[in-house]
Design an enzyme around this catalytic site. Structure first.
Site, PDB file in Angstrom:
ATOM      1  N   ASP A  53       0.838  -1.202   0.000  1.00 44.22           N
ATOM      2  CA  ASP A  53       0.000   0.000   0.000  1.00 44.22           C
ATOM      3  C   ASP A  53       0.874   1.255   0.000  1.00 44.22           C
ATOM      4  O   ASP A  53       2.005   1.223   0.493  1.00 44.22           O
ATOM      5  CB  ASP A  53      -0.899  -0.038   1.253  1.00 44.22           C
ATOM      6  CG  ASP A  53      -2.087   0.899   1.121  1.00 44.22           C
ATOM      7  OD1 ASP A  53      -2.327   1.434   0.017  1.00 44.22           O
ATOM      8  OD2 ASP A  53      -2.781   1.105   2.135  1.00 44.22           O
ATOM      9  N   ASN A  75       1.536   3.445  -2.806  1.00 39.22           N
ATOM     10  CA  ASN A  75       2.192   3.925  -4.032  1.00 39.22           C
ATOM     11  C   ASN A  75       1.705   5.321  -4.395  1.00 39.22           C
ATOM     12  O   ASN A  75       2.501   6.196  -4.752  1.00 39.22           O
ATOM     13  CB  ASN A  75       1.864   3.007  -5.220  1.00 39.22           C
ATOM     14  CG  ASN A  75       2.484   1.641  -5.094  1.00 39.22           C
ATOM     15  OD1 ASN A  75       3.336   1.422  -4.244  1.00 39.22           O
ATOM     16  ND2 ASN A  75       2.063   0.713  -5.947  1.00 39.22           N
ATOM     17  N   GLY A  76       0.373   5.504  -4.304  1.00 41.18           N
ATOM     18  CA  GLY A  76      -0.228   6.786  -4.685  1.00 41.18           C
ATOM     19  C   GLY A  76       0.251   7.902  -3.775  1.00 41.18           C
ATOM     20  O   GLY A  76       0.687   8.963  -4.251  1.00 41.18           O
ATOM     21  N   HIS A 136       3.212   3.585  -8.854  1.00 43.35           N
ATOM     22  CA  HIS A 136       3.109   2.156  -9.177  1.00 43.35           C
ATOM     23  C   HIS A 136       4.390   1.667  -9.872  1.00 43.35           C
ATOM     24  O   HIS A 136       4.870   0.561  -9.597  1.00 43.35           O
ATOM     25  CB  HIS A 136       1.884   1.883 -10.059  1.00 43.35           C
ATOM     26  CG  HIS A 136       0.585   2.231  -9.388  1.00 43.35           C
ATOM     27  ND1 HIS A 136       0.318   1.882  -8.082  1.00 43.35           N
ATOM     28  CD2 HIS A 136      -0.519   2.901  -9.830  1.00 43.35           C
ATOM     29  CE1 HIS A 136      -0.893   2.330  -7.764  1.00 43.35           C
ATOM     30  NE2 HIS A 136      -1.417   2.953  -8.793  1.00 43.35           N
ATOM     31  N   GLU A 139     -11.835  -4.483  -5.677  1.00 43.31           N
ATOM     32  CA  GLU A 139     -12.259  -3.083  -5.508  1.00 43.31           C
ATOM     33  C   GLU A 139     -11.449  -2.135  -6.399  1.00 43.31           C
ATOM     34  O   GLU A 139     -11.938  -1.079  -6.789  1.00 43.31           O
ATOM     35  CB  GLU A 139     -12.103  -2.646  -4.031  1.00 43.31           C
ATOM     36  CG  GLU A 139     -13.065  -3.335  -3.064  1.00 43.31           C
ATOM     37  CD  GLU A 139     -12.701  -4.777  -2.696  1.00 43.31           C
ATOM     38  OE1 GLU A 139     -11.537  -5.199  -2.934  1.00 43.31           O
ATOM     39  OE2 GLU A 139     -13.591  -5.496  -2.196  1.00 43.31           O
ATOM     40  N   LEU A 199      11.469 -20.411  -4.198  1.00 47.03           N
ATOM     41  CA  LEU A 199      10.342 -19.607  -3.724  1.00 47.03           C
ATOM     42  C   LEU A 199       9.130 -19.758  -4.658  1.00 47.03           C
ATOM     43  O   LEU A 199       9.287 -19.798  -5.868  1.00 47.03           O
ATOM     44  CB  LEU A 199      10.775 -18.134  -3.707  1.00 47.03           C
ATOM     45  CG  LEU A 199       9.703 -17.093  -3.397  1.00 47.03           C
ATOM     46  CD1 LEU A 199       9.297 -17.154  -1.929  1.00 47.03           C
ATOM     47  CD2 LEU A 199      10.186 -15.685  -3.738  1.00 47.03           C
ATOM     48  N   ARG A 201       1.581  -5.180   6.103  1.00 44.62           N
ATOM     49  CA  ARG A 201       0.909  -4.115   5.345  1.00 44.62           C
ATOM     50  C   ARG A 201       1.716  -2.839   5.467  1.00 44.62           C
ATOM     51  O   ARG A 201       2.049  -2.416   6.575  1.00 44.62           O
ATOM     52  CB  ARG A 201      -0.522  -3.880   5.832  1.00 44.62           C
ATOM     53  CG  ARG A 201      -1.197  -2.799   4.994  1.00 44.62           C
ATOM     54  CD  ARG A 201      -2.662  -2.630   5.255  1.00 44.62           C
ATOM     55  NE  ARG A 201      -3.221  -1.697   4.270  1.00 44.62           N
ATOM     56  CZ  ARG A 201      -4.476  -1.673   3.870  1.00 44.62           C
ATOM     57  NH1 ARG A 201      -5.335  -2.521   4.377  1.00 44.62           N
ATOM     58  NH2 ARG A 201      -4.886  -0.798   2.980  1.00 44.62           N
ATOM     59  N   ARG A 246      -5.671  -2.228   8.501  1.00 44.87           N
ATOM     60  CA  ARG A 246      -6.833  -2.997   8.033  1.00 44.87           C
ATOM     61  C   ARG A 246      -6.376  -4.208   7.246  1.00 44.87           C
ATOM     62  O   ARG A 246      -5.263  -4.240   6.732  1.00 44.87           O
ATOM     63  CB  ARG A 246      -7.658  -2.147   7.049  1.00 44.87           C
ATOM     64  CG  ARG A 246      -8.410  -1.008   7.615  1.00 44.87           C
ATOM     65  CD  ARG A 246      -9.351  -0.451   6.543  1.00 44.87           C
ATOM     66  NE  ARG A 246      -8.645   0.295   5.509  1.00 44.87           N
ATOM     67  CZ  ARG A 246      -8.299   1.573   5.602  1.00 44.87           C
ATOM     68  NH1 ARG A 246      -8.592   2.258   6.678  1.00 44.87           N
ATOM     69  NH2 ARG A 246      -7.656   2.173   4.632  1.00 44.87           N
TER      70      ARG A 246
HETATM   71  C1  FPP Z   1      -1.307   0.227  -3.551  1.00 44.84           C
HETATM   72  O1  FPP Z   1      -0.991   1.584  -3.558  1.00 44.84           O
HETATM   73  C2  FPP Z   1      -0.832  -0.477  -4.707  1.00 44.84           C
HETATM   74  C3  FPP Z   1      -1.586  -1.090  -5.673  1.00 44.84           C
HETATM   75  C4  FPP Z   1      -3.061  -1.071  -5.673  1.00 44.84           C
HETATM   76  C5  FPP Z   1      -0.972  -1.773  -6.808  1.00 44.84           C
HETATM   77  C6  FPP Z   1       0.289  -2.506  -6.530  1.00 44.84           C
HETATM   78  C7  FPP Z   1       0.977  -2.715  -7.807  1.00 44.84           C
HETATM   79  C8  FPP Z   1       2.304  -2.689  -8.002  1.00 44.84           C
HETATM   80  C9  FPP Z   1       3.283  -2.495  -6.923  1.00 44.84           C
HETATM   81  C10 FPP Z   1       2.832  -2.794  -9.364  1.00 44.84           C
HETATM   82  C11 FPP Z   1       2.834  -4.100 -10.033  1.00 44.84           C
HETATM   83  C12 FPP Z   1       3.001  -5.313  -9.228  1.00 44.84           C
HETATM   84  C13 FPP Z   1       3.586  -6.470  -9.612  1.00 44.84           C
HETATM   85  C14 FPP Z   1       3.374  -7.690  -8.815  1.00 44.84           C
HETATM   86  C15 FPP Z   1       4.436  -6.581 -10.805  1.00 44.84           C
HETATM   87  P1  FPP Z   1      -2.178   2.600  -3.636  1.00 44.84           P
HETATM   88  O2  FPP Z   1      -2.383   2.996  -5.049  1.00 44.84           O
HETATM   89  O3  FPP Z   1      -3.373   2.037  -2.972  1.00 44.84           O
HETATM   90  O4  FPP Z   1      -1.594   3.803  -2.820  1.00 44.84           O
HETATM   91  P2  FPP Z   1      -2.395   4.844  -1.909  1.00 44.84           P
HETATM   92  O5  FPP Z   1      -3.030   4.045  -0.820  1.00 44.84           O
HETATM   93  O6  FPP Z   1      -1.325   5.742  -1.417  1.00 44.84           O
HETATM   94  O7  FPP Z   1      -3.377   5.505  -2.786  1.00 44.84           O
END
Ligand code: FPP
Length: 241
Positions: free
Chosen positions: A22, A24-25, A39, A69, A133, A190, A196
């Site tokens: 979690d 990335n955004g 991402h 979701e 793995l 997480r 959560r």
């Molecule tokens: C959560 O951050 C991340 C995701 C919903 C996507 C995860 C995807 C990757 C890391 C890229 C590809 C993965 C693989 C396995 C090659 P968020 O967007 O919910 O961040 P936020 O909570 O800050 O908005």
């Protein structure tokens, strides 16, 4: 000061580590970039953590890469994530083979774009004999979807007289889940501060140890992973006994 990697006790490793990746955004926004940039940087952490797990001999690593979701996010973000998954799976298949990593996927895979489903299947087929793995990608996955899907199949089998209600047990139920043949996670991590489970592996996490960190996923390094393992190794697990 020894590193966390040096502090890991290799004789008491969790067999299965699951991760809700979690933040990335938020990580990207804090730096003035768009979410998709986050991402892209998240993929680096996927690589780091997969390597970290393989290096110490963890048997199963499950990553929550796209939830049911997540289909509700803006179309441009969904498209970018699908494209990123296609690219990454294609690019990383030789590395997975080189490192003896087997790929599996769980979730409602039929909802994925055909091209991704195809690349995923090719990668799964090409790594199927690897014995190090096992990397499990949860894609278009949610635990409630999985449980309802299991119930539908159980009802079908009862109708077909292949199963009676009296025979049902936790073991038999688990065989109807997408994680059949994968042991339950010992440790759930997480990132990014949310406390959560968010519809992830609800059945399978019944006795897992939970580890939460403020670190956003793109910053989650090998040492962060080993720190979580060390924390896990300090806990006493009683499984309700
Ligand atoms: C959560 O951050 C991340 C995701 C919903 C996507 C995860 C995807 C990757 C890391 C890229 C590809 C993965 C693989 C396995 C090659 P968020 O967007 O919910 O961040 P936020 O909570 O800050 O908005």
């Amino acid at each position: 000061m020894p590193t966390f990697k040096e502090q890991v006790d290799k004789t008491r490793l969790p067999e299965h580590v699951a991760i809700i990746m979690d933040g990335n955004g938020r990580w990207a926004k804090e730096r003035g970039y768009n979410r998709i940039f986050g991402h892209h940087n998240g993929v680096k952490s996927v690589r780091e953590v997969t390597e970290a797990a393989a290096e110490i001999g963890i048997k199963y690593l499950t990553l929550y890469a796209f939830s049911t979701e997540n289909w509700e996010r803006p179309q441009a973000e969904v498209d970018a994530l699908m494209e990123l998954l296609i690219e990454t799976i294609e690019k990383e298949t030789p590395t997975l083979n080189k490192n003896n990593v087997r790929l599996l996927a769980i979730g409602d895979l039929k909802r994925l774009p055909g091209k991704l489903e195809d690349k995923l299947q090719r990668c799964i087929d090409s790594t199927t004999l690897n014995s190090g793995l096992t990397l499990v990608l949860a894609l278009s996955y949610s635990a409630r979807w999985e449980i309802i899907n299991a119930v539908k199949n159980i009802i079908k089998d009862i109708d077909l007289k292949q199963l009676t209600p009296e025979e049902m047990s936790a073991e038999i139920f688990a065989n109807y889940l997408t994680t059949k043949s994968i042991p339950d996670p010992d440790l759930l991590i997480r990132t990014s501060g949310e406390l959560r489970i968010s519809n992830f592996l609800l059945w399978q996490l019944a006795y897992s140890e939970l580890y939460f960190t403020e670190t956003h996923w793109p910053e989650f390094s090998k040492e962060c992973f080993y720190e979580a393992i060390c924390d896990y190794q300090q806990r006493e697990r009683r499984f309700g006994k």
